[in-house]
Write a protein that holds these residues in place. Structure first.
Motif, PDB file in Angstrom:
ATOM      1  N   LYS A 177      87.680 121.643  38.023  1.00  0.00           N
ATOM      2  CA  LYS A 177      86.798 121.564  37.400  1.00  0.00           C
ATOM      3  C   LYS A 177      85.505 122.242  37.691  1.00  0.00           C
ATOM      4  N   VAL A 178      84.625 123.631  37.178  1.00  0.00           N
ATOM      5  CA  VAL A 178      83.517 123.446  37.761  1.00  0.00           C
ATOM      6  C   VAL A 178      81.855 123.027  37.022  1.00  0.00           C
ATOM      7  N   ALA A 179      81.221 122.563  37.965  1.00  0.00           N
ATOM      8  CA  ALA A 179      79.813 122.534  37.107  1.00  0.00           C
ATOM      9  C   ALA A 179      78.816 122.505  38.068  1.00  0.00           C
ATOM     10  N   PHE A 180      77.753 123.882  37.131  1.00  0.00           N
ATOM     11  CA  PHE A 180      76.458 124.286  37.707  1.00  0.00           C
ATOM     12  C   PHE A 180      75.784 123.142  37.210  1.00  0.00           C
ATOM     13  N   VAL A 181      74.806 122.836  37.826  1.00  0.00           N
ATOM     14  CA  VAL A 181      73.580 121.279  37.602  1.00  0.00           C
ATOM     15  C   VAL A 181      72.602 121.369  37.983  1.00  0.00           C
ATOM     16  N   PRO A 182      71.162 121.569  37.063  1.00  0.00           N
ATOM     17  CA  PRO A 182      70.076 121.593  37.488  1.00  0.00           C
ATOM     18  C   PRO A 182      69.274 120.801  38.228  1.00  0.00           C
ATOM     19  N   ASP A 183      68.003 121.526  38.338  1.00  0.00           N
ATOM     20  CA  ASP A 183      66.883 120.889  39.023  1.00  0.00           C
ATOM     21  C   ASP A 183      67.695 119.612  40.415  1.00  0.00           C
ATOM     22  N   GLU A 184      68.299 119.998  40.824  1.00  0.00           N
ATOM     23  CA  GLU A 184      68.778 119.413  41.989  1.00  0.00           C
ATOM     24  C   GLU A 184      67.713 119.271  42.815  1.00  0.00           C
ATOM     25  N   VAL A 353      90.596 129.152  59.064  1.00  0.00           N
ATOM     26  CA  VAL A 353      89.163 130.577  58.314  1.00  0.00           C
ATOM     27  C   VAL A 353      88.831 130.569  60.039  1.00  0.00           C
ATOM     28  N   GLY A 354      89.125 130.281  60.562  1.00  0.00           N
ATOM     29  CA  GLY A 354      88.814 130.318  62.258  1.00  0.00           C
ATOM     30  C   GLY A 354      87.322 130.218  62.281  1.00  0.00           C
ATOM     31  N   LEU A 355      86.940 129.085  61.592  1.00  0.00           N
ATOM     32  CA  LEU A 355      85.719 128.397  62.404  1.00  0.00           C
ATOM     33  C   LEU A 355      85.812 126.925  62.606  1.00  0.00           C
ATOM     34  N   ASP A 356      85.332 126.518  63.841  1.00  0.00           N
ATOM     35  CA  ASP A 356      85.009 125.335  64.679  1.00  0.00           C
ATOM     36  C   ASP A 356      84.186 124.578  63.869  1.00  0.00           C
ATOM     37  N   PRO A 357      84.481 123.750  62.736  1.00  0.00           N
ATOM     38  CA  PRO A 357      83.777 122.761  61.851  1.00  0.00           C
ATOM     39  C   PRO A 357      83.432 121.904  63.071  1.00  0.00           C
ATOM     40  N   LYS A 358      81.763 121.469  62.467  1.00  0.00           N
ATOM     41  CA  LYS A 358      80.794 121.028  63.048  1.00  0.00           C
ATOM     42  C   LYS A 358      80.596 119.899  61.810  1.00  0.00           C
ATOM     43  N   VAL A 359      80.895 118.097  61.758  1.00  0.00           N
ATOM     44  CA  VAL A 359      80.132 117.119  61.261  1.00  0.00           C
ATOM     45  C   VAL A 359      79.159 116.837  61.169  1.00  0.00           C
ATOM     46  N   VAL A 360      77.810 117.239  59.892  1.00  0.00           N
ATOM     47  CA  VAL A 360      76.362 116.307  60.080  1.00  0.00           C
ATOM     48  C   VAL A 360      76.044 115.947  59.477  1.00  0.00           C
ATOM     49  N   ALA A 361      75.361 115.047  60.128  1.00  0.00           N
ATOM     50  CA  ALA A 361      74.541 113.985  58.839  1.00  0.00           C
ATOM     51  C   ALA A 361      73.627 114.508  57.978  1.00  0.00           C
ATOM     52  N   VAL A 362      73.569 114.915  56.626  1.00  0.00           N
ATOM     53  CA  VAL A 362      72.760 115.562  55.885  1.00  0.00           C
ATOM     54  C   VAL A 362      71.269 114.731  55.967  1.00  0.00           C
ATOM     55  N   ARG A 363      70.492 114.935  56.885  1.00  0.00           N
ATOM     56  CA  ARG A 363      68.628 115.113  56.720  1.00  0.00           C
ATOM     57  C   ARG A 363      68.465 115.199  54.913  1.00  0.00           C
ATOM     58  N   GLY A 364      69.517 114.839  54.516  1.00  0.00           N
ATOM     59  CA  GLY A 364      68.485 114.800  53.059  1.00  0.00           C
ATOM     60  C   GLY A 364      68.989 114.318  51.551  1.00  0.00           C
ATOM     61  N   GLY A 365      69.432 114.386  50.848  1.00  0.00           N
ATOM     62  CA  GLY A 365      69.887 114.672  50.022  1.00  0.00           C
ATOM     63  C   GLY A 365      71.136 115.527  48.848  1.00  0.00           C
ATOM     64  N   THR A 366      72.098 114.795  48.255  1.00  0.00           N
ATOM     65  CA  THR A 366      72.635 116.170  47.833  1.00  0.00           C
ATOM     66  C   THR A 366      73.193 115.667  46.276  1.00  0.00           C
ATOM     67  N   ASP A 367      73.957 116.619  45.944  1.00  0.00           N
ATOM     68  CA  ASP A 367      74.205 116.679  44.298  1.00  0.00           C
ATOM     69  C   ASP A 367      76.004 115.725  45.144  1.00  0.00           C
ATOM     70  N   GLY A 368      75.941 115.448  45.862  1.00  0.00           N
ATOM     71  CA  GLY A 368      77.041 114.611  46.458  1.00  0.00           C
ATOM     72  C   GLY A 368      76.948 113.150  46.205  1.00  0.00           C
ATOM     73  N   ALA A 369      75.412 112.835  47.046  1.00  0.00           N
ATOM     74  CA  ALA A 369      75.593 111.625  46.872  1.00  0.00           C
ATOM     75  C   ALA A 369      75.272 110.782  45.885  1.00  0.00           C
ATOM     76  N   GLU A 370      74.994 111.452  45.240  1.00  0.00           N
ATOM     77  CA  GLU A 370      75.045 110.928  43.348  1.00  0.00           C
ATOM     78  C   GLU A 370      76.209 111.209  42.544  1.00  0.00           C
ATOM     79  N   LEU A 371      77.042 111.601  42.798  1.00  0.00           N
ATOM     80  CA  LEU A 371      78.761 112.001  42.173  1.00  0.00           C
ATOM     81  C   LEU A 371      79.200 110.616  42.592  1.00  0.00           C
ATOM     82  N   SER A 372      79.070 110.643  44.001  1.00  0.00           N
ATOM     83  CA  SER A 372      79.957 109.490  44.272  1.00  0.00           C
ATOM     84  C   SER A 372      79.956 107.670  44.625  1.00  0.00           C
ATOM     85  N   PHE A 373      78.455 107.700  44.286  1.00  0.00           N
ATOM     86  CA  PHE A 373      77.530 106.215  43.435  1.00  0.00           C
ATOM     87  C   PHE A 373      78.240 106.182  42.064  1.00  0.00           C
ATOM     88  N   ARG A 374      78.596 107.200  41.519  1.00  0.00           N
ATOM     89  CA  ARG A 374      78.568 107.459  40.613  1.00  0.00           C
ATOM     90  C   ARG A 374      80.308 107.409  39.851  1.00  0.00           C
TER      91      ARG A 374
END
Length: 419
Positions: A177-184, A353-374
């Motif tokens: 399911k693909v979603a492209f959203v405005p005004d983030e 894919v050959g990357l060494d992942p780094k978990v980073v706490a976002v110093r801002g907001g994301t669409d994911g925050a809105e969606l997660s709490f919904r």
């Protein structure tokens, strides 16, 4: 003659998408989208998703684009997985008439272009990761605008993934399911996305910056409006009568902890950020944003502003200072207790894919925050871009391509039942 690299699918898409104006407007946030130009971007993406074979393609009156890609054989009955990116670009720098080009980077300063005869450059002191891209192709603007990698890199990467899966139906994946959203960029983002109609059980946003970074935690956020009402009389007879709102507003700001401003904080440290001041000696309005990762500390910060107001009211009279706090979003880490595999799968896809992942706490907001709490758990995959919201924004071509590979590995992990 300008450097002309061979274009992969994701690079070709990205170069086209950034040339479509779609800047959001914080002064028109009551309307969605906040700018008519975002409709142009939405219509383009709707047409392209339909051409790629997606089903149920919809471009609504608010410039939300949604579509479904059918599952690979054997995964038809599994829960659908969402992928989300935002179509608007930041208002923090010029964003109209983007002219992207590719530079083959050979070290030293990365020259984006020339403005008024002066080079616009990124140095390795400004972005230390730049030193690791020697010998690579890098997409930049001409230096007069931002590039719009935030988040058209994410849009291009999702579309390139959809194109790859449509061309190779043997690649495993659930219904996507693909979603492209405005005004983030103005804090709206996925707010009007109809989650029941969207139909995903889990989701990932494709946003952010350096390749390999992964985010499932962000600030909790609130906006505070502080109103100071003065008492005005003629200054010639003001003694013991006048309360100058400018003076009281200045006192308020001086009482906000100075060491806890953005310019003095990093990592998981929260802050108070004054963003606006307007008014006269009669009345002044101050605007703040409040950010913190810890729920208790976040609540404490809000109380500090109320306590400052109470102190000043005791000095100048009840009602002199009022504080109105509006909640914006919450730390999405609070919503992943029941589905830790969303984190595990993303980290493993990075490694594959050959990357060494780094978990980073976002110093801002994301669409994911809105969606997660919904109710739609939604961590974030990086796009590979750097210096977002700046005319020095850039993204390595290889990072665009690796992100598509990463997404291919990630969605394959949802083509089997989740435990």
């Amino acid at each position: 003659m300008a450097y002309q690299p061979k274009q992969s699918d994701v690079l070709e898409r990205f170069m086209r998408y950034v040339q479509v104006d779609s800047q959001s407007n914080p002064d028109n946030e009551a309307e969605t989208p906040s700018t008519p130009a975002q409709h142009d971007m939405a219509r383009l993406l709707g047409e392209e998703l339909a051409a790629l074979g997606c089903e149920d393609v919809r471009v609504d009156e608010h410039a939300y684009v949604t579509a479904s890609l059918p599952a690979s054989a054997g995964a038809e009955e599994l829960p659908a997985l969402g992928l989300c990116a935002h179509i608007d670009t930041s208002f923090d720098a010029p964003a109209s008439g983007v002219r992207p080009h590719v530079v083959h980077y050979e070290g030293g300063d990365l020259v984006h272009g020339f403005v008024d005869g002066k080079p616009v450059v990124t140095t390795t002191a400004q972005v230390p990761d730049l030193a690791g891209f020697v010998g690579q192709d890098i997409v930049v603007s001409d230096g007069s605008t931002l590039l719009s990698a935030d988040d058209k890199a994410g849009v291009a990467e999702i579309c390139a993934l959809v194109a790859r899966l449509a061309a190779h139906p043997e690649l495993p994946h659930p219904t996507l399911k693909v979603a492209f959203v405005p005004d983030e960029e103005i804090g709206h983002g996925a707010r009007l996305l109809d989650l029941d109609r969207f139909g995903a059980k889990w989701c990932y946003t494709v946003d952010g910056e350096a390749l390999g970074e992964f985010n499932y935690e962000c600030f909790s956020a609130a906006e505070a409006t502080v109103t100071v009402r003065g008492v005005m009389v003629h200054p010639g007879s003001a003694k013991d009568i006048m309360v100058n709102a400018i003076t009281v507003a200045s006192e308020f700001q001086q009482m906000v902890p100075a060491a806890e401003r953005p310019e003095h904080t990093e990592g998981r440290e929260g802050f108070y950020h004054p963003i606006d001041v307007r008014g006269t000696a009669s009345e002044v309005e101050l605007g703040y944003i409040i950010r913190d990762f810890d729920a208790d500390s976040f609540a404490r910060r809000q109380q500090v502003l109320r306590d400052i107001a109470a102190f000043l009211n005791a000095r100048y009279g009840e009602g002199t200072v009022t504080v109105d706090i509006r909640q914006q979003y919450r730390n999405m880490a609070e919503r992943f207790g029941d589905c830790p595999f969303l984190i595990d799968h993303a980290l493993e896809a990075n490694r594959e894919v050959g990357l060494d992942p780094k978990v980073v706490a976002v110093r801002g907001g994301t669409d994911g925050a809105e969606l997660s709490f919904r109710g739609l758990p939604c961590p974030n995959i990086a796009t590979g871009g750097y210096s977002c919201h700046s005319v020095r924004e850039f993204v390595p071509v290889r990072s665009l391509e690796l992100t598509v590979d990463l997404l291919e590995r990630l969605v394959a992990k949802f083509a089997v039942p989740q435990e």
